[in-house]
Design an enzyme around this catalytic site. Structure first.
Site, PDB file in Angstrom:
ATOM      1  N   SER A 129       1.425  -0.885   7.118  1.00 28.92           N
ATOM      2  CA  SER A 129       0.461  -0.280   8.043  1.00 28.92           C
ATOM      3  C   SER A 129       0.537  -0.969   9.408  1.00 28.92           C
ATOM      4  O   SER A 129       1.598  -1.023  10.014  1.00 28.92           O
ATOM      5  CB  SER A 129      -0.947  -0.356   7.438  1.00 28.92           C
ATOM      6  OG  SER A 129      -1.820   0.537   8.085  1.00 28.92           O
ATOM      7  N   ASP A 291       1.120   9.589   2.303  1.00 31.98           N
ATOM      8  CA  ASP A 291       0.731   8.521   3.224  1.00 31.98           C
ATOM      9  C   ASP A 291       0.529   9.087   4.635  1.00 31.98           C
ATOM     10  O   ASP A 291       1.288   8.779   5.553  1.00 31.98           O
ATOM     11  CB  ASP A 291       1.833   7.448   3.216  1.00 31.98           C
ATOM     12  CG  ASP A 291       1.516   6.255   4.115  1.00 31.98           C
ATOM     13  OD1 ASP A 291       0.331   6.043   4.418  1.00 31.98           O
ATOM     14  OD2 ASP A 291       2.469   5.547   4.500  1.00 31.98           O
ATOM     15  N   HIS A 319      -0.987   5.382   0.733  1.00 35.37           N
ATOM     16  CA  HIS A 319      -0.784   4.388   1.792  1.00 35.37           C
ATOM     17  C   HIS A 319      -0.719   2.991   1.163  1.00 35.37           C
ATOM     18  O   HIS A 319      -1.656   2.550   0.507  1.00 35.37           O
ATOM     19  CB  HIS A 319      -1.938   4.468   2.787  1.00 35.37           C
ATOM     20  CG  HIS A 319      -1.768   3.577   3.977  1.00 35.37           C
ATOM     21  ND1 HIS A 319      -0.652   3.608   4.775  1.00 35.37           N
ATOM     22  CD2 HIS A 319      -2.576   2.619   4.510  1.00 35.37           C
ATOM     23  CE1 HIS A 319      -0.776   2.733   5.745  1.00 35.37           C
ATOM     24  NE2 HIS A 319      -1.918   2.105   5.607  1.00 35.37           N
TER      25      HIS A 319
END
Length: 612
Positions: A129, A291, A319
């Site tokens: 991320s 995601d 994710h």
């Protein structure tokens, strides 16, 4: 047990950054290093007496890195975690994510690592991320010690990948993420996880020399003026917009074609593609089909930056990759061994140790429905071709267009993909993506359904829709869902896409690496800038002049790999809203044209012939 130390690293402007350094136990010679830069706390400290269980060492509160770090340490790597400026226990304040000052810090951190006796001067960087984008931005510095990066489940374009996918404000995510950031920056974990966490932890780990936590409190006080992401995002509509009160600390930068970057462009690796490609450093991009838009980002990154040794891994994941998700099946814990591939990748490129990964095709992807891993030398895989399905009268989805021209009329109704979708779960550490049976949702949308399939059909790649429409206002939104209707009539989400008609004009090919990547993938190219918005650039079309004209719009859905089974039906559903997720646009009426004159269709990338 491994050797652990924490330090404050002083940057060029005096800002001090908190760093955790983990070393292989009894390491007698310098080691290669893995660097992770994060804005989500590098670690947290347990309160007494619980800290006795960890020998007063910090813990990984996210669950994303502890096992991975141990695996790398056992393999002989050093590992460094750093709180980026304005976050965690670091000093300074934040003017934006991945600011130029933060990227410059990354260069100095690498310099510091290289000067340590335990470092052999060779380094790789990774992260999930925010941390993954930080690794990719670090690559733009061109530091010679950096040998490979692995940006995982991360953004390349902060506007199109997460803030405004398809030009649509991703309100549900941005609001939640902004609140999360504010709580972290104030060291108030209880606002995220509940008051009970105060019994377990005092929050972010203080640096070892800060025994009375005075420096930690001082650092946190400097975070009070951090940028409010939600306030910033709600002031913009285009990728090059800057908020009215943009800080003077933001400086212009040049993009890959020499153009001046502004707004979200400044903090997006996609606009530094030439710089990244010039390093020739291999990039291992990883993402999941569920995601958000990050699978698209990973695919475009792989095609856009053809650095030798680069790889692409796309799986049936949420994710962060903690859960395995397929339509028609229950979500389950993911047991895919990411760390084995990461170790092989960094061993190959950081340590120069040949291994089996060097002989494997660079692309690995998972086909849902078939539940099978596959590999390819390229993305999309060799052998895919386009099969077009046309949206015809009576809600039919067929291999050819109607012979006569007609249209379907749709009035916007409240529609939503819920709060367990691919977008909102990106705020969570282990977000369980859920798209239950969508039969009820279909009653609020404009749906087109194919005949039953006579044989299995694999769709792998980037579906693209071409729609001929007329709306009541220019500033309308379109949401399109590709679905599987099983023999029992249940409807399952396969993938989706959307477009704000403010951005309906495609950007002309400009020779950029992103433009060329879109051409190779067969997807439209948009820069989402204000001057390229064309006739729809006003926020509201008050006289409806342009809105009343029939338009052709083309946009891609999120990439996927999915096997539609024989006996099922392919469905395409269209809506004008996704309530509680994307900000509502003012449009309420849609006329969709179909037939020989205006053949609205979806182009599916298929791996075998489509038969009904």
């Amino acid at each position: 047990m491994f050797d652990y130390q924490s330090y404050y690293l002083t940057m060029r402007d005096g800002v001090r950054l908190a760093a955790d350094v983990w070393l292989p136990h009894s390491q007698h010679r310098p080691a290669a290093t893995i660097l992770r830069q994060t804005r989500y706390f590098r670690s947290i400290q347990l309160r007494p007496p619980l800290n006795w269980l960890t020998r007063n060492r910090p813990i990984d509160h996210s669950g994303l890195y502890a096992k991975r770090r141990r695996r790398f340490l056992e393999a002989g790597y050093a590992w460094v975690d750093v709180d980026v400026r304005g976050s965690g226990a670091s000093f300074g304040h934040r003017i934006s994510p991945w600011s130029q000052a933060e990227v410059a810090d990354g260069y100095e951190i690498v310099e510091w690592i290289g000067s340590q006796s335990w470092s052999n001067g060779s380094l790789g960087s990774l992260g999930i991320s925010y941390d993954g984008t930080a690794a990719e931005m670090l690559l733009t510095t061109g530091h010679p010690a950096l040998k490979a990066i692995a940006p995982r489940f991360s953004s390349c374009d902060s506007f199109a990948d997460i803030g405004f996918p398809g030009g649509l404000l991703n309100r549900g995510f941005v609001e939640r993420w902004s609140r999360l950031n504010a709580a972290l920056d104030a060291n108030r974990l209880h606002e995220i996880a509940g008051g009970w966490v105060r019994l377990l932890t005092s929050g972010v780990t203080a640096v070892a020399s800060d025994r009375d936590r005075r420096l930690l409190m001082e650092a946190i006080s400097q975070h009070r003026v951090n940028d409010d992401v939600w306030e910033r995002v709600r002031q913009i509509s285009f990728a090059d917009d800057e908020p009215e009160e943009a800080t003077s600390e933001i400086q212009n930068a040049a993009g890959e074609n020499g153009e001046v970057l502004r707004g979200s462009q400044l903090i997006s690796p996609v606009h530094y593609s030439n710089r990244i490609a010039s390093t020739s450093i291999p990039v291992f991009g990883v993402s999941g089909w569920w995601d958000g838009a990050y699978a698209r980002a990973a695919a475009l990154r792989f095609v856009r930056i053809p650095n030798p040794g680069s790889r692409l891994l796309l799986g049936p994941w949420n994710h962060g990759g903690a859960r395995h998700i397929e339509p028609m099946k229950r979500s389950r814990v993911n047991y895919f061994d990411h760390d084995r591939l990461l170790l092989q990748f960094f061993d190959l490129h950081v340590r120069g140790r040949s291994n089996a990964l060097a002989e494997q095709p660079p692309v690995q992807y998972f086909t849902m429905g078939e539940s099978r891993w596959k590999s390819s030398q390229q993305w999309p895989p060799t052998g895919t071709c386009v099969a077009s399905l046309f949206l015809n009268s009576g809600g039919r989805l067929e291999s050819g267009p109607d012979a006569t021209q007609c249209h379907s009329r749709y009035e916007r109704q409240p529609t939503t993909t819920g709060k367990r979708n691919r977008w909102q779960t990106q705020v969570e550490i282990n977000g369980k993506v859920q798209y239950p049976d969508r039969r009820a949702a279909g009653r609020s949308m404009l749906c087109f359904r194919s005949p039953r399939l006579a044989s299995d059909i694999e769709v792998t790649g980037h579906p693209v829709v071409n729609l001929h429409i007329k709306t009541d206002v220019a500033d309308a939104a379109l949401f399109v869902y590709l679905e599987d209707v099983d023999p029992r009539g249940r409807v399952w989400m396969v993938t989706e896409g959307g477009l704000s008609l403010l951005h309906q004009s495609e950007t002309q090919s400009d020779g950029s690496m992103q433009s060329e990547a879109c051409r190779k993938l067969g997807t439209p190219y948009r820069r989402f800038t204000r001057n390229e918005a064309g006739p729809n650039s006003s926020s509201v079309d008050t006289d409806h002049t342009h809105a009343q004209k029939k338009q052709h719009v083309c946009f891609d859905l999120q990439p996927t790999s999915y096997l539609f089974r024989r006996g099922s039906q392919i469905q395409l559903s269209i809506a004008m809203a996704d309530e509680n997720n994307f900000e509502n646009r003012p449009g309420r009426q849609l006329h969709l044209f179909h037939g020989s004159v205006s053949p609205s269709r979806i182009d599916l990338p298929v791996c075998n012939p489509l038969r009904f």
